[in-house]
Design an enzyme around this catalytic site. Structure first.
Site, PDB file in Angstrom:
ATOM      1  N   SER A 173       4.788   4.791   9.723  1.00  0.00           N
ATOM      2  CA  SER A 173       5.472   5.791   8.903  1.00  0.00           C
ATOM      3  C   SER A 173       6.981   5.718   9.099  1.00  0.00           C
ATOM      4  O   SER A 173       7.741   5.939   8.154  1.00  0.00           O
ATOM      5  CB  SER A 173       4.952   7.193   9.196  1.00  0.00           C
ATOM      6  OG  SER A 173       5.125   7.528  10.557  1.00  0.00           O
ATOM      7  N   GLU A 174       7.436   5.400  10.329  1.00  0.00           N
ATOM      8  CA  GLU A 174       8.860   5.190  10.562  1.00  0.00           C
ATOM      9  C   GLU A 174       9.097   4.155  11.651  1.00  0.00           C
ATOM     10  O   GLU A 174       8.284   4.005  12.576  1.00  0.00           O
ATOM     11  CB  GLU A 174       9.570   6.493  10.955  1.00  0.00           C
ATOM     12  CG  GLU A 174       9.935   7.387   9.796  1.00  0.00           C
ATOM     13  CD  GLU A 174       9.284   8.745   9.878  1.00  0.00           C
ATOM     14  OE1 GLU A 174       9.578   9.568   8.999  1.00  0.00           O
ATOM     15  OE2 GLU A 174       8.471   8.972  10.777  1.00  0.00           O
ATOM     16  N   THR A 175      10.207   3.452  11.503  1.00  0.00           N
ATOM     17  CA  THR A 175      10.725   2.543  12.516  1.00  0.00           C
ATOM     18  C   THR A 175      12.161   2.966  12.781  1.00  0.00           C
ATOM     19  O   THR A 175      12.931   3.204  11.836  1.00  0.00           O
ATOM     20  CB  THR A 175      10.693   1.086  12.033  1.00  0.00           C
ATOM     21  OG1 THR A 175       9.333   0.692  11.818  1.00  0.00           O
ATOM     22  CG2 THR A 175      11.337   0.155  13.054  1.00  0.00           C
TER      23      THR A 175
END
Length: 305
Positions: free
Chosen positions: A45-47
């Protein structure tokens, strides 16, 4: 060039639960296109990419990417990055520690406190950098129900109705009757994109909530869907919780003082997460809000770029 990275499960003390986050320690020198491509490679979902801070005394500059685009602010990357920075270079037999970090995000500087205790998952808590504000929008209850395969009577409870809020990232907060209604949701991304408003240049995500939870200590049970971010469903969403703080204050009419909330998310995904929200109210308005949770490292490696 080899660039170190680690994977953390965030808003949980248990590996393979919570929201997984990729933390790239050596993010300096990467172009925006390269960071977006790497985020797509991880497909989480996020990096978050850690870069040298612009201001002396700050811990790092954070660049946060979903699989689709960059975010100005997000909660689980803030918690995960703070824990990763605190743990980097420490051995497991280090003494207990408490520290405060200033993290630079596109939304502005974010103050984050980290607590490390032997035998426990590290805990981090940050000050919400922007107060939640209500945005103008009108909603059709039946259209919302159709987008989530619910009955119109399952949308809303008490005086809570669908509303539109942002603390840096916009979310439509959608109250549903109870946990069973939340569990029955079948999200239709195409229908949602037809009815969701646009704010800050992007389609708003959906944040469903009800009172209570599977965890007996939870005050709210939540789910988050954001097809525009490239996220079918998110196990834990700090930026949504930051926006939701405004809805809690508005509908529950919080009195002056301190109000703690434990919020669960990701249950239906098999990735239970626990998020801590603290709201301080003064003069009838939110004066400060803080969000926190634990994070545990599950993997580490190198990118050859």
């Amino acid at each position: 060039m080899a660039r170190r990275y680690a994977i953390y499960d965030v808003f949980t003390a248990n590996r393979l639960e919570g929201n997984p986050l990729a933390v790239v320690f050596d993010g300096d020198g990467l172009s925006d296109a390269a960071m977006q491509a790497i985020a797509g490679e991880f497909n989480l979902s996020e990096t978050v990419f850690l870069q040298p801070p612009q201001k002396t005394g700050h811990a790092a500059k954070l660049r946060i990417f979903t699989p689709a685009y960059e975010l100005p602010f997000a909660g689980h990357p803030t918690v995960g990055a703070a824990v990763a920075l605190a743990e980097d270079g420490r051995s497991f037999d280090d003494k207990d520690y408490d520290l405060v970090q200033m993290l630079e995000e596109n939304v502005g500087p974010v103050r984050c406190a980290v607590r490390g205790r032997a035998g426990e998952a590290t805990f981090a808590e940050f000050d919400v950098p922007r107060k939640s504000v209500r945005l103008d929008a009108k909603f059709d209850r039946q259209a919302i129900a159709d987008a989530f395969s619910l009955k119109a009577t399952q949308i809303g409870f008490e005086n809570h109705v669908p509303s539109f809020w942002s603390a840096g990232v916009p979310f439509v907060t959608i109250p549903v009757h109870d946990v069973s209604a939340a569990a029955a949701v079948e999200f239709d991304a195409a229908q949602w994109e037809q009815i969701t408003p646009i704010a800050e240049g992007r389609l708003a995500a959906a944040y469903l909530y009800c009172r209570g939870g599977v965890n007996h200590a939870a005050r709210f049970h939540t789910r988050m869907f954001s097809p525009a971010m490239g996220i079918a469903e998110d196990p834990a969403t700090g930026s949504a919780l930051a926006a939701f703080s405004g809805a809690i204050h508005s509908f529950d009419r919080l009195i002056d003082g301190h109000h703690p909330f434990l919020v669960e998310q990701g249950v239906e995904m098999g990735r239970p997460s626990l998020l801590h929200l603290h709201i301080d109210v003064s003069g009838g308005e939110i004066s400060t809000a803080r969000i926190g949770g634990q994070a545990v490292k599950i993997a580490a490696g190198e990118l050859y770029l």
